[in-house]
Every structure is written in C-alpha cells, then in structure tokens.
Design an enzyme around this catalytic site. Structure first.
Site, PDB file in Angstrom:
ATOM      1  N   HIS A 108      83.237  26.395  11.329  1.00  0.00           N
ATOM      2  CA  HIS A 108      84.518  27.034  11.660  1.00  0.00           C
ATOM      3  C   HIS A 108      85.333  27.323  10.405  1.00  0.00           C
ATOM      4  O   HIS A 108      85.938  28.397  10.274  1.00  0.00           O
ATOM      5  CB  HIS A 108      85.346  26.112  12.563  1.00  0.00           C
ATOM      6  CG  HIS A 108      84.939  26.130  14.008  1.00  0.00           C
ATOM      7  ND1 HIS A 108      84.063  27.054  14.528  1.00  0.00           N
ATOM      8  CD2 HIS A 108      85.320  25.328  15.035  1.00  0.00           C
ATOM      9  CE1 HIS A 108      83.918  26.805  15.831  1.00  0.00           C
ATOM     10  NE2 HIS A 108      84.660  25.772  16.159  1.00  0.00           N
ATOM     11  N   TYR A 162      93.503  19.080  17.900  1.00  0.00           N
ATOM     12  CA  TYR A 162      92.317  19.795  18.388  1.00  0.00           C
ATOM     13  C   TYR A 162      92.159  21.052  17.529  1.00  0.00           C
ATOM     14  O   TYR A 162      93.150  21.657  17.115  1.00  0.00           O
ATOM     15  CB  TYR A 162      92.486  20.157  19.862  1.00  0.00           C
ATOM     16  CG  TYR A 162      92.466  18.960  20.791  1.00  0.00           C
ATOM     17  CD1 TYR A 162      91.316  18.601  21.477  1.00  0.00           C
ATOM     18  CD2 TYR A 162      93.596  18.172  20.969  1.00  0.00           C
ATOM     19  CE1 TYR A 162      91.289  17.501  22.330  1.00  0.00           C
ATOM     20  CE2 TYR A 162      93.584  17.066  21.814  1.00  0.00           C
ATOM     21  CZ  TYR A 162      92.421  16.737  22.495  1.00  0.00           C
ATOM     22  OH  TYR A 162      92.391  15.647  23.330  1.00  0.00           O
ATOM     23  N   GLU A 163      90.908  21.429  17.283  1.00  0.00           N
ATOM     24  CA  GLU A 163      90.676  22.492  16.293  1.00  0.00           C
ATOM     25  C   GLU A 163      91.172  23.863  16.737  1.00  0.00           C
ATOM     26  O   GLU A 163      91.222  24.789  15.939  1.00  0.00           O
ATOM     27  CB  GLU A 163      89.192  22.549  15.914  1.00  0.00           C
ATOM     28  CG  GLU A 163      88.292  22.962  17.054  1.00  0.00           C
ATOM     29  CD  GLU A 163      86.818  22.700  16.753  1.00  0.00           C
ATOM     30  OE1 GLU A 163      86.507  22.023  15.773  1.00  0.00           O
ATOM     31  OE2 GLU A 163      85.990  23.182  17.530  1.00  0.00           O
ATOM     32  N   SER A 164      91.580  24.000  17.995  1.00  0.00           N
ATOM     33  CA  SER A 164      92.171  25.255  18.448  1.00  0.00           C
ATOM     34  C   SER A 164      93.538  25.496  17.807  1.00  0.00           C
ATOM     35  O   SER A 164      94.080  26.592  17.914  1.00  0.00           O
ATOM     36  CB  SER A 164      92.334  25.230  19.966  1.00  0.00           C
ATOM     37  OG  SER A 164      93.094  24.094  20.346  1.00  0.00           O
ATOM     38  N   GLY A 165      94.095  24.473  17.160  1.00  0.00           N
ATOM     39  CA  GLY A 165      95.381  24.648  16.494  1.00  0.00           C
ATOM     40  C   GLY A 165      96.513  23.867  17.121  1.00  0.00           C
ATOM     41  O   GLY A 165      97.668  24.023  16.733  1.00  0.00           O
TER      42      GLY A 165
END
Lengths: 251, 275
Positions: free
Chosen positions: B102, A53-56
């Site tokens: 992003h 997930y792009e949150s890391g």
C-alpha cells in the site's frame, strides 16, 4: 470451572492478544482477529488505545466490529480521517505508531510473514491477497504483534514468500536492513504465546493455554520448537472478558 | 461536463488503456466498472490499491490483461476467486500482475499527481516483493547517503472515482474515507467522476470540494453507484453482498450466470443511469 467460563481456542487467543495491548498505545490494526482483539482491549482494560485502520481512520472507536478496514462506523467514530498517503507517509513511516498488529498465512521461526502466495510466485498453488500495508507496518511500528492460528501449514520452516520482515535470518538482520522498529515481540496463537529469544531472535514458546501440552504445540509447528525454561500457563479468560468478546463477535 | 454513464465510459475508456477505478472500501465506482464490462473493453491494465469484488468481476469478464495492485481480496470475507482463477489457471485469459505494498502504491500516485518521475519511501526492504516487481528500486539519498526505495510515478490514462455530489460545472464534493481518490484524479490524463447526485449549487462548506471541475473530464450521475460499497451520508455498506459474492465468485458457471443476469442482461441495462 463454571459452564459460563468455558471458552473456545479462538476466544482464549483473542483474549490473550487483547491483554497484550495496554495504555494509550497507538495501534495499527488489521481486520479480523487483530481488530477483534484491539476492540476487546479498548472495551476492557485499555479504553485509551488509539486504533488506526489503514483506510485513514485515526482513533476509531467502533461500537460494533467492522467487517472491513473502511467501514463507515470507523470514519464516524474516529478522531480524524486522513487520506491514505498520509497514513503511510506521515503516521507509519516516521515511527509514530507503537504497535502493529498483524495476521499471517505463513510464519517462520524468525517471525517473517507471508500473505502473498503459497508455492512458487510465478505459478502459485494458492494466490493470497498480498501485502497491503503489512510490509511497512512490520518495518516501522515500534513493535509488532502477530495473531494467528497455529498449525504445521501456517508455522513453516521457511515462508514461501517474505511479504513482511520479522527478524530475517536471525539476530542482526533487522539492523543490517535498516528496519527501525523492534520487530515481532509477541506471536499469539490458539495454543500459546511465542516471543523472540533475546540472543538468537528465534521464536520461543513462553506460554501455553490451559489444557494445552508443549507436545501439542510442537505437533503444530513446522520446525524444531524452542521452549522457554520459564514456560507459564495463560491466565484463563475472565467472565467479563468472555462476555464482552461474545457481544462483540455476536457469538 | 455532465454526461450519461455509458457515454462517459465510451468516450474516456479505450481498449488497451491503463485504468484506475479507485476507492478505499468507501465510494467504490462499481456502476462504472459494470459499464466497462457491458461495453466489453479489452486488454486493460487495471490499477488499484485494493482490487475488490468489482475488479474480480472485470477480471472474470475478460476485460483485464494486467493488474497493478497492493492487496487483492474481498475485504473482511476472504479471497477473490476470479482473480485467483486468472492467476492460477489463466481463466478466462492470462493476467499479468505487478505487485506492490500500500505504501508503495500510494506513493506512486503521489508522484504521478506531483509531476515528478518517482517517489521515495522507507519501504519494501528485505521483502521478496523487491525481487518480483521491477518497479521497486533501491536509491541512495543524495544528502545523507541513506539507502531508501524508489517507485515510479503512476499516471493512468483514466481515473474513475465515485463521490457524493457535484454541481453542474463539475465541482465535486466528497467526504468520509477519501482513500487515494484525489491523488489518482490528479495523476491521471483523463478523469471520470460518478456521483450520487448533481445539484444546482453545492452547499458552500470551505474545504469540502475535494476535486474542482478543472481536473475532471466528465461527471456522470450514478445513484447507488458505489453499492455494495457505500457513500457516506447516502447509504451504508452492504456487508451481506460482500459475503454473498464469495460463493458466486468461486465457481466459473455461477459467475457467468451472475454476469449475464446482473450486468449484461436487463438488470444491467436498467442500471446504466442517466445524465
């Protein structure tokens, strides 16, 4: 067909999408339908999928579906949590991700995606959330899958804004632009599955879901739909797939 | 170093500033955002990768002249309606936007923190963002001749982030999803960190102090200051509050009533926090 084995159009779409994810692929997933399908796959036939997930959160194994890409359950269950610049610069950009899994507000016949605006950019009819991670996911993953409900509003002749590039204007465009991934290899909808024609790169209907006619799909497509001569029908969701999905979605 | 939240905002955030309240779903500095609304700051350039409901509230309250961002939505719920109303109908005032991906935003912060004028990435190529955002330019690699993309460094006047805890000297511990918080603090001219608690001594876990006191202008105690987002180890994300925001944010009157009661009224006054 037993009563238990009836399904909604969203359910067959999600099950079909989950089957497209196999093995231990590193899979960059967006929230919503992609996340639901990826977590269904991980709980059924592909327990080794590596969800990013792009949150890391890399290698997240959530027990329940996250509402957002940064829910605590993703961080708690991940193999590692890295800062956001690392996700994009060290993982996505060098091509370490096998599958990018995206949604769309609009999609055209060459798999270009709009999640930015409906109408004119400066004076939009509808302002959408915007790009997020999608442009670089679409550019750099080895392949991209799109999951989206099909209608003439969504499947348009030309997207109002190219947020993420599929095949541009057709064959050869990705190569000309220097995009390194293969682009959208599969578009999974509530009506069927489309894949790019190997020559022209135009999205072509290859599978319809049970009970759906090709004309239904045509009626929900804003361009003259290409249909594969080898058109098949989707294998219906199994009882197990439906049961696991319903636990996940709480329905 | 340790200040009351209202004092910290008064000293560090001025009308017309470029302000980045960062937080990638986790540790969003919501209490600080509400204090900016209470102090009626105007003409701010608000920066954030993922403007969510606290930015919807700042925009609806008329604090922002410009938004620099890469994804503006209510995560997992849908659109931000105050943001939409500002862009589509100029309410309560016109909102200029600068829009990125992003990857582009993250790299702008990295360049800002690194003290170099721009960052380079493989990004944006073929998208319509290139034509809409002046701060995205093609660049040729001087070594390989490859065509890449450059984005300029982002150096906000003020960075505001929320963290789990700090010591009295202002060293900050933060864990879980850390987003771009380190980068934005290092890129900014001034930095305010709100924390769940200040402790006499931080448990000495090597590597856990993400932000040393030297890069921080002030620390303010704001218990529950990230809610309805979350602070890992302290409280969970209030998913229902994100869903409940949708109908409030949809309508100008319900938004204004919410703002008056929850931020500007007595509920807001009580939420200011102490030093």
């Amino acid at each position: 067909m037993s009563t238990e084995n009836q399904w909604s159009s969203d359910e067959i779409m999600t099950v079909t999408a989950s089957r497209a994810l196999v093995g231990d692929a590193a899979c960059f997933v967006g929230i919503g339908l992609p996340s639901t399908a990826a977590n269904l796959a991980r709980r059924t036939h592909a327990p080794d999928l590596w969800l990013i997930y792009e949150s890391g959160t890399l290698g997240a194994k959530p027990e329940t579906l996250p509402l957002s890409i940064g829910d605590g359950i993703l961080a708690e269950t991940a193999d590692t949590v890295v800062p956001v610049p690392e996700v994009f610069n060290y993982w996505l950009q060098p091509g370490r991700i096998d599958v990018g899994f995206l949604g769309a507000a609009q999609l055209d016949r060459f798999g270009n995606i709009n999640t930015t605006v409906i109408g004119d950019y400066a004076d939009p009819k509808v302002r959408l959330p915007g790009a997020g991670g999608a442009p670089e996911i679409a550019a750099n993953c080895r392949e991209v899958m799109v999951i989206v409900r099909q209608s003439r509003r969504t499947f348009v002749e030309k997207v109002d804004f190219v947020t993420s590039v599929g095949f541009g204007n057709g064959a050869g465009d990705r190569e000309r632009l220097g995009l390194r991934g293969a682009g959208p290899t599969r578009v999974i909808t509530d009506l069927g599955v489309l894949e790019p024609d190997p020559e022209t790169r135009e999205l072509t209907l290859v599978t319809v879901h049970p009970g759906i006619d090709v004309d239904d799909v045509r009626a929900a497509t804003g361009w003259e739909l290409a249909v594969s001569p080898d058109l098949t029908t989707t294998t219906p969701p199994s009882d197990e797939e439906l049961a696991v999905l319903r636990v996940l979605t709480g329905k | 170093m340790i200040v009351a939240l209202d004092e910290g905002i008064r000293e560090l955030v001025h009308d017309g500033d470029t302000v980045a309240l960062e937080g990638f779903t986790h540790l969003i500095p919501v209490a600080a955002g509400h204090e900016i609304i209470r102090q009626r700051r105007r003409d701010l350039t608000l920066v954030r990768m993922t403007p969510d409901i606290v930015y919807d509230q700042l925009i609806g309250a008329g604090c922002a002249a410009k938004l620099v961002f890469s994804w503006g939505g209510n995560p997992g719920v849908g659109s931000l309606h105050r943001f939409r109303d500002a862009i589509q109908n100029n309410w309560p005032r016109p909102l200029e936007i600068e829009e990125h991906s992003h990857a582009g935003m993250a790299n702008r912060y990295v360049a800002g923190a690194s003290g170099i004028p721009f960052a380079v990435l493989r990004g944006y190529v073929g998208t319509d963002l290139v034509g809409q955002t002046a701060n995205i330019k093609p660049i040729t690699c001087p070594f390989t001749g490859e065509s890449l993309t450059a984005v300029p460094a982002l150096n906000p006047d003020v960075a505001i982030v929320h963290a789990q805890r700090a010591d009295r000297a202002g060293n900050v511990q933060m864990w879980g999803i850390t987003g771009v918080q380190k980068e934005v603090v290092l890129a900014a001219r001034r930095a305010l960190v709100t924390v769940e608690e200040v402790v006499d001594e931080l448990e000495p876990v090597p590597g856990a102090t993400i932000l040393p006191h030297r890069v921080i202008s002030a620390v303010a105690v704001a218990p529950n200051g990230a809610a309805p987002s979350y602070a890992h180890g302290y409280y969970a994300r209030d998913n229902q509050a994100y869903q409940a925001w949708d109908p409030i944010g949809r309508d100008r009157d319900s938004f204004t009533a919410w703002l008056d009661s929850e931020v500007l009224g007595s509920a807001g006054e009580n939420a200011k926090g102490t030093s």
